[in-house]
Design an enzyme around this catalytic site. Sequence first.
Site, short mmCIF file in Angstrom:
data_model
loop_
_atom_site.label_atom_id
_atom_site.label_comp_id
_atom_site.label_asym_id
_atom_site.label_seq_id
_atom_site.Cartn_x
_atom_site.Cartn_y
_atom_site.Cartn_z
N GLY A 236 0.82 -1.20 0.00
CA GLY A 236 0.00 0.00 0.00
C GLY A 236 0.86 1.25 0.00
N SER A 237 0.42 2.30 0.67
CA SER A 237 1.22 3.53 0.77
C SER A 237 0.40 4.66 1.35
CB SER A 237 1.75 4.00 -0.59
OG SER A 237 2.59 3.04 -1.17
#
Length: 802
Positions: A236-237
Amino acid sequence: MRIRPRRLAVAALALLTATATLPAAAADRQDRRDHPSHGGLSAVIRYTEYGIPHILAKDYANLGFGTGWAQAADQVCILADGFVTVRGERSRFFGPDAASDSSLSSATRNLSSDLYFRGVREAKTVEKLLAEPAPRGPSRQVEELMRGFAAGYNAWLRQNEITDPACKGAAWVRPVTTLDVATRGFALSVLGGQGRAVDGITAAQPPTGAAASAPDAQDTARAARELLAADTADMGSNAVAFSGATTANGRGLLLGNPHYPWQGGRRFWQSQQTIPGELNVAGGSLLGSATISIGHNAHVAWSHTVATGVPLNLHQLTLDPADPTVYLVDGKPERMTQRTVTVAVKDGAPVTRTQWWTRYGPVVTSLGAALPLPWTATTAYAVHDPNAVNLRGSDTALGFSKARGTADVLGSLRRSQGLPWVNTIAADSSGHTLFTQSQVLPRITDELAQTCSTPLGKVTYPSAGLAILDGSRGACALGADPDAVQPGIFGPAKLPTLTDAPYAENSNDSAWLSNADRPLTGYERVFGTIGTQRSLRTRGAIEDVAALANRGELTVRDLQRQQFANRAPAGDLAAKDAAAACAALPGGTATAGDGKAVDVSAACAVLAAWDRTTDTGSRGALLFDRFWRKLTATVPSAQLWKVPFSASDPVGTPNTLNTAAPGFTTALADAVAELRAAGIPLDSPLGEHQFVVRNGKRIPVPGGTESLGIWNKIEPVWDAAKGGYPEVTTGSSYIQAVGWNGTRCPVARTLLSYSQSSNPDSPHYSDQTKLFSAEKWVTSRFCEKDILTSPSLRWVVARERR
């Protein structure tokens, strides 16, 4: 006389010729491995603190050479392993049944990986893409970068001894070609499409026995949701851009916090790339990439977050009753194309299999084990992946690297349209911000889905964004937008985009709440949802960045503090109520999942006293983490909270923990019993039990898991016998906090959480990991004057030996 940075760079580049005439005594003082013989391609590499290379070259081919050389020096084993993958040779070297390289596809075994990539190779898929004129194909500059990268990698192999025990002396570490480098880029491009379906593509064979039952619509939709949600759990981020209206000096700020694997071929590698007068950029590159993936230059900084857009769709085929390899389109038969592939196998005979391809793409019999798509006598499914003809990602990245502002970043996206599965967030020195979900997605409009979805697709599309279209109708083709680089994808005008907002933030939810005061709407379902519940990480991030924007006068230091605030939104919402419910239990006991009574009384005070963070010194964080994982795994979201989600308050709801929910006391008892069985005190500091081991030494790791909602996301692996969480699979990786102060040199702080090298013998195997543990940063040395004054400065002149 003042020497300008460009003159310093040009002077440094002159060393490429000057070193050939160094006096013998001077040459002897250099490490000979750092100064190979001259001839062919070459680059100057200046190493500063933490092994960060600043690569200087006269053109793109030579820059690619220096990049390939320097990446090989740090990561030769991981690079070599990936090249074995894209050549379809894993079975030859490692055996057909061993687990495959999960960084470049979802294949579960080497054999299926090889069958897929050998098929790509034999169909000349990548060669055809390389032959396409730009912008459909790569530009000349990117071709030169890839050619140079292969040459640099090969030159390093010829001139250096491998010390990494992971591949020292291994026969599978071999020279590579430009095609190998390009195929690695292709593998990353199709990671969310064909790469997700490799097992199902290579296993698909015409039916020969009893008919399989049709997939259940609700089960398929649920499996699709879980499959697509796994993308952000595994990779993700977070990223946020602040406009000049919120900062102390009117210039932009960017904090990028991508969450990528800590091991394997999707690691970042940090560098600076410079061609004097042409290019000057610093940041993190995914291994095997010749361009900067996430980074900054003197004018603009950008980061990416994994997006919610679904980069594939399915076409349900109606088959000829007399031949299951013939499908009908508008009543006319079309025969599937056979792709017969042979794979060499270690200690065994070669394996030959046939893959079946249609006008839509390959026939597929599953999208992972939980999502079967049976091929019957009457029905089959083909997967359509628009990124299977997209080799444009490097040109998009190169455009970012040369941008002078967020408008140029957006211009690069619109020109090359090369990003398959990420959003882009950017800020610039003029104070502008950008969020855009400029993905290459199949052109599935809601209208097309309504008209052309099969009964199965009518459930999967609204629920998960996975379109399943009627492949028997020509009218259900995806069509073309006039501003799209290729047919069958959305053009730039249709992509969710937000410009010049006070803040623009994404934490892997859809584009809807990139700014809570300026929500994005009107996009098609395939991009993501609108008006639905956000993750705790998104909610916590919006709370944090909105508060920062409202406060104003922001600087890079504020970004640094946000990265390591380690606030646990789940704790803020639930810890107090959990502690109170714990204290109210009769006799201080609760029944565990095995039916045994557990004294949980000591846990109540620990939960109440916990500071609601996941710093390495936080006491109670580990207890809450183990409790919360067990609770959310067993209690449905609808029963977890007393106040349900409301689209009118998407950041504040749901809230108020439902301690009366079945499973609450069981989760608490199980967590307490688990820690006691492992000999872990309930109030033990988190860092004593969340760590990595590097060269026999424990390094505490701050941060926390997805379900806790923590910005500094870390996904550790529980192993009570080894002390708790003794390793991290994914999480914060190449982190950058960037601003500007009116000079030529950006104000940038960076951190590569797992360090530059995977080689345990390298001095840069864990040095930045120790910084990450201590929540410290690296001061970027972007300008020549800063590079040349580094106390750790080391020069390497890399040359191709003829």
